[in-house]
Write an enzyme that holds these catalytic residues in place. Structure first.
Site, mmCIF file in Angstrom:
data_model
loop_
_atom_site.group_PDB
_atom_site.id
_atom_site.type_symbol
_atom_site.label_atom_id
_atom_site.label_comp_id
_atom_site.label_asym_id
_atom_site.label_seq_id
_atom_site.Cartn_x
_atom_site.Cartn_y
_atom_site.Cartn_z
ATOM 1 N N ASN A 13 7.341 33.161 -2.635
ATOM 2 C CA ASN A 13 6.030 33.762 -2.909
ATOM 3 C C ASN A 13 5.004 32.659 -3.128
ATOM 4 O O ASN A 13 5.310 31.581 -3.643
ATOM 5 C CB ASN A 13 6.082 34.762 -4.072
ATOM 6 C CG ASN A 13 6.603 34.210 -5.375
ATOM 7 O OD1 ASN A 13 7.329 33.221 -5.410
ATOM 8 N ND2 ASN A 13 6.249 34.847 -6.464
ATOM 9 N N CYS B 33 4.158 37.524 -0.495
ATOM 10 C CA CYS B 33 5.536 37.663 -1.002
ATOM 11 C C CYS B 33 6.487 36.736 -0.249
ATOM 12 O O CYS B 33 6.235 36.352 0.903
ATOM 13 C CB CYS B 33 6.033 39.093 -0.817
ATOM 14 S SG CYS B 33 5.300 40.300 -1.913
ATOM 15 N N GLU C 101 9.390 37.426 1.075
ATOM 16 C CA GLU C 101 9.973 38.033 2.279
ATOM 17 C C GLU C 101 9.033 37.892 3.470
ATOM 18 O O GLU C 101 9.441 37.541 4.576
ATOM 19 C CB GLU C 101 10.249 39.522 2.052
ATOM 20 C CG GLU C 101 11.203 39.811 0.919
ATOM 21 C CD GLU C 101 10.497 40.012 -0.416
ATOM 22 O OE1 GLU C 101 9.592 39.213 -0.747
ATOM 23 O OE2 GLU C 101 10.868 40.957 -1.129
ATOM 24 N N CYS D 75 6.370 44.615 2.107
ATOM 25 C CA CYS D 75 7.415 43.830 2.782
ATOM 26 C C CYS D 75 8.373 44.749 3.547
ATOM 27 O O CYS D 75 8.822 44.413 4.640
ATOM 28 C CB CYS D 75 8.170 42.978 1.772
ATOM 29 S SG CYS D 75 7.172 41.601 1.158
ATOM 30 N N CYS E 169 8.972 44.708 -2.122
ATOM 31 C CA CYS E 169 7.829 45.603 -2.319
ATOM 32 C C CYS E 169 7.616 46.445 -1.057
ATOM 33 O O CYS E 169 8.160 46.149 0.019
ATOM 34 C CB CYS E 169 6.569 44.810 -2.679
ATOM 35 S SG CYS E 169 5.732 44.078 -1.254
HETATM 36 N N1 THU Z 1 7.023 39.324 -5.051
HETATM 37 C C1 THU Z 1 7.694 38.887 -3.942
HETATM 38 O O1 THU Z 1 7.554 37.727 -3.517
HETATM 39 N N2 THU Z 1 8.520 39.758 -3.318
HETATM 40 C C2 THU Z 1 8.754 41.024 -3.722
HETATM 41 O O2 THU Z 1 9.419 41.781 -3.034
HETATM 42 C C3 THU Z 1 8.218 41.502 -4.995
HETATM 43 C C4 THU Z 1 7.125 40.675 -5.569
HETATM 44 C C5 THU Z 1 6.136 38.395 -5.734
HETATM 45 C C6 THU Z 1 4.678 38.702 -5.587
HETATM 46 C C7 THU Z 1 4.118 38.011 -6.799
HETATM 47 O O3 THU Z 1 3.895 36.635 -6.469
HETATM 48 C C8 THU Z 1 5.216 38.075 -7.831
HETATM 49 O O4 THU Z 1 6.387 38.409 -7.123
HETATM 50 C C9 THU Z 1 4.991 39.092 -8.922
HETATM 51 O O5 THU Z 1 4.721 40.343 -8.386
#
Ligand code: THU
Length: 145
Positions: free
Chosen positions: A50, A61, A63, A101, A98
């Protein structure tokens, strides 16, 4: 096409690579590090983390970082993704992808055959298909009526 079965996935290697990639996570606002390792149909592993931003919305994110790295290099066939996280206390839990993604996965993956590995560590993980985590998702086929 390779179409790896669940039992043949290189789970341990994918978890290790995702865990290593946590070091690259840029998450100064949430302090919630996320990393992913994305296995292509050719057996190559792309990683992503992320990447947050002071303006918040431009953050990406883990992913999608991994997907966009691979797609931008011409890869469009994927077998599995592994997702790991680290919270501000250094703890690792299960981090489901999320919705945004999941939608990006839907663009490039066959939902019944694409595996999503959610790992707390090498011993504690669960494997789902995209179809299980994103039922009745809207994808490229939906535009064809
Ligand atoms: N985040 C991800 O990188 N992937 C996910 O599937 C869930 C959330 C990150 C986004 C943000 O930088 C942090 O987690 C908190 O939400």
């Amino acid at each position: 096409m390779l179409e790896l079965k669940k039992e043949k996935l290189p789970v341990r290697e994918m978890i290790q690579k995702a865990m290593e990639t946590l070091e690259c996570s840029y998450a100064p606002y949430s302090n919630f590090k996320v990393a992913a390792s994305l296995l292509t149909e050719d057996g190559v592993i792309y990683t992503g983390c992320n990447i947050e931003n002071a303006a918040y919305s431009p953050g990406n994110c883990a992913e999608r970082t991994a997907f966009f790295k691979a797609v931008s290099e011409g890869v469009r066939e994927f077998a599995a993704i592994c997702i790991v996280n680290e919270d501000e206390k250094g703890g690792h839990g299960i981090c489901p992808p999320c919705g945004m993604c999941r939608q990006v996965m839907m663009e490039f993956c066959r939902p019944e055959e694409f595996y999503i590995i959610l790992a707390a560590d090498e011993a504690q993980y669960e494997i789902h298909t995209l179809a299980e985590l994103f039922p009745m998702g809207f994808g490229p086929g939906s535009l064809k009526g």
